[in-house]
Design a protein around this motif. Structure first.
Motif, short mmCIF file in Angstrom:
data_model
loop_
_atom_site.label_atom_id
_atom_site.label_comp_id
_atom_site.label_asym_id
_atom_site.label_seq_id
_atom_site.Cartn_x
_atom_site.Cartn_y
_atom_site.Cartn_z
N LYS A 193 55.17 18.02 57.98
CA LYS A 193 54.38 19.36 58.28
C LYS A 193 55.13 19.94 59.48
O LYS A 193 55.32 20.98 59.43
N THR A 194 55.09 19.00 60.53
CA THR A 194 55.75 19.76 61.64
C THR A 194 57.01 20.16 61.40
O THR A 194 57.56 21.47 62.00
N MET A 195 57.99 19.60 60.75
CA MET A 195 59.23 19.76 60.47
C MET A 195 59.47 21.30 59.73
O MET A 195 60.47 21.99 59.34
N MET A 196 58.40 21.64 58.93
CA MET A 196 58.27 22.70 58.05
C MET A 196 58.59 23.96 58.96
O MET A 196 58.80 25.28 58.66
N MET A 197 58.23 23.82 60.26
CA MET A 197 58.41 24.85 61.08
C MET A 197 59.87 25.26 61.27
O MET A 197 60.16 26.35 61.65
N ALA A 198 60.53 24.35 60.85
CA ALA A 198 62.21 24.85 60.87
C ALA A 198 62.61 25.88 59.95
O ALA A 198 63.56 26.52 60.18
N ARG A 199 61.59 26.17 59.06
CA ARG A 199 61.92 27.55 58.03
C ARG A 199 61.72 28.62 58.93
O ARG A 199 62.03 29.80 58.32
N LYS A 224 68.30 18.10 66.83
CA LYS A 224 68.46 16.99 67.21
C LYS A 224 68.97 16.93 68.63
O LYS A 224 68.58 16.42 69.73
N LYS A 225 70.38 17.51 68.78
CA LYS A 225 71.32 17.47 70.00
C LYS A 225 70.27 18.14 70.96
O LYS A 225 70.31 17.86 72.26
N LEU A 226 69.52 19.50 70.75
CA LEU A 226 68.88 20.27 71.68
C LEU A 226 67.79 19.56 72.10
O LEU A 226 67.59 19.41 73.30
N VAL A 227 67.00 18.81 71.35
CA VAL A 227 65.71 18.05 72.01
C VAL A 227 66.21 16.66 72.38
O VAL A 227 65.60 16.69 73.59
N ASP A 228 67.15 15.95 72.02
CA ASP A 228 67.59 14.86 72.65
C ASP A 228 68.17 15.17 74.24
O ASP A 228 67.64 14.49 75.21
N LYS A 229 68.65 16.40 74.45
CA LYS A 229 69.01 16.58 75.64
C LYS A 229 68.26 17.00 76.77
O LYS A 229 68.05 16.49 77.82
N LYS A 260 61.44 12.91 69.44
CA LYS A 260 62.41 12.81 68.69
C LYS A 260 62.51 13.60 67.39
O LYS A 260 61.25 13.37 66.67
N VAL A 261 63.23 14.44 67.07
CA VAL A 261 63.28 15.28 65.98
C VAL A 261 62.99 14.39 64.68
O VAL A 261 62.24 14.80 63.55
N GLU A 262 63.60 13.22 64.55
CA GLU A 262 63.70 12.46 63.38
C GLU A 262 62.24 11.85 63.20
O GLU A 262 61.99 11.08 62.15
N ASN A 263 61.43 11.78 64.13
CA ASN A 263 60.10 11.16 64.27
C ASN A 263 59.03 11.97 63.78
O ASN A 263 57.66 11.88 63.88
#
Length: 204
Positions: free
Chosen positions: A144-150, A122-127, A137-140
Motif C-alpha cells: 500500500k505504501t509502495m503504491m505511492m511510487a506511482r 533504495k539507495k536514496l533511503v539507505d543513504k 528500508k524500502v524493501e520492508n
C-alpha cells in the motif's frame, strides 16, 4: 559557469566527494518552452555501463518532467558553504567579496522505471536513513505504501561535463589569506568556519 582560472577545481575525486556530501541540488531544464527548476536530492552513482550518473525523482504532478523527452539536456546546480568576506580583514584598501563553493553538472536525462526506479529509491533511503535509530528500508514497506511510487517520475542523468569552482581568496597573498581565515574563525558562524576549513585545505 564563468570560473576564473585561479578558482577552478580540477580535482575530479574531490569534486565527486563534494557532490556526494552536498547532494541536494537544483535540476534545471526546458519544458514546454519555459525554463524549469526543482530543488531535489541528486545522487551520484555509477551506471551499469560504468559511467558517472545522477539519480533522482520528482512528483508526477510537477510538469517539469514532460520536457525530458523533447529536450533531454539538463543542468544540475550544487552549492556548498558560502560567506561574505569583509575587506576590513586585509592589510590594504580593497573591496568586499564572497567566498563559496559551487558545482554545475551538465548531462542527458532519461526516465527510468521498474527495477531501476526501485533501486534508486533504495539507495536514496539507505543513504539518509543510515544514522536513524530505527532506519526505514524500502524493501520492508507495505504494498500500500509502495503504491505511492506511482506518483513519482524517476530519472537518470548521464554526466557529460562538470564545472567546479572553489572561490576561496586564492588571489590574496599568504598574509591576507591567513587574515581571512582567522577572521572567519572568530565569527562563530558555521558557514564561516566551513569556509575557513576549506581554505586551509585549498592548494595555493
Amino acid at each position: 559557469m564563468y570560473i576564473p582560472e585561479e578558482y577552478k577545481n580540477n580535482n575530479l575525486e574531490e569534486v565527486k566527494a563534494f557532490l556526494q556530501k552536498n547532494s541536494f541540488g537544483i535540476l534545471i531544464n526546458q519544458s514546454e518552452g519555459k525554463l524549469c527548476a526543482t530543488h531535489i536530492p541528486l545522487e551520484l552513482e555509477k551506471s551499469e555501463n560504468g559511467k558517472d550518473v545522477l539519480f533522482g525523482h520528482i512528483s508526477i504532478e510537477n510538469p517539469q518532467w514532460k520536457g525530458f523527452a523533447s529536450s533531454d539536456k539538463v543542468l544540475c546546480v550544487f552549492s556548498g558553504p558560502h560567506i561574505y568576506i569583509s575587506s576590513s580583514w586585509y592589510d590594504f584598501e580593497g573591496v568586499p567579496t564572497w567566498n563559496y563553493i559551487a558545482v554545475h553538472v551538465y548531462g542527458t536525462i532519461k526516465i527510468i522505471e521498474g527495477e531501476a526506479l526501485l533501486s534508486s529509491l533504495k539507495k536514496l533511503v539507505d543513504k539518509y536513513e543510515a544514522n536513524s535509530e530505527n532506519p526505514v528500508k524500502v524493501e520492508n514497506l507495505s504494498k500500500k505504501t509502495m503504491m505511492m511510487a506511482r506518483g513519482i517520475v524517476a530519472f537518470e542523468i548521464e554526466i557529460e561535463e562538470i564545472q567546479a569552482q572553489h572561490k576561496l581568496s586564492q588571489n590574496r597573498d599568504q598574509k591576507n589569506y591567513d587574515n581571512v581565515i582567522a577572521a572567519l574563525e572568530k565569527t562563530g558562524n558555521s558557514s564561516a568556519k566551513s569556509i575557513a576549513e576549506e581554505m586551509k585545505k585549498c592548494p595555493r
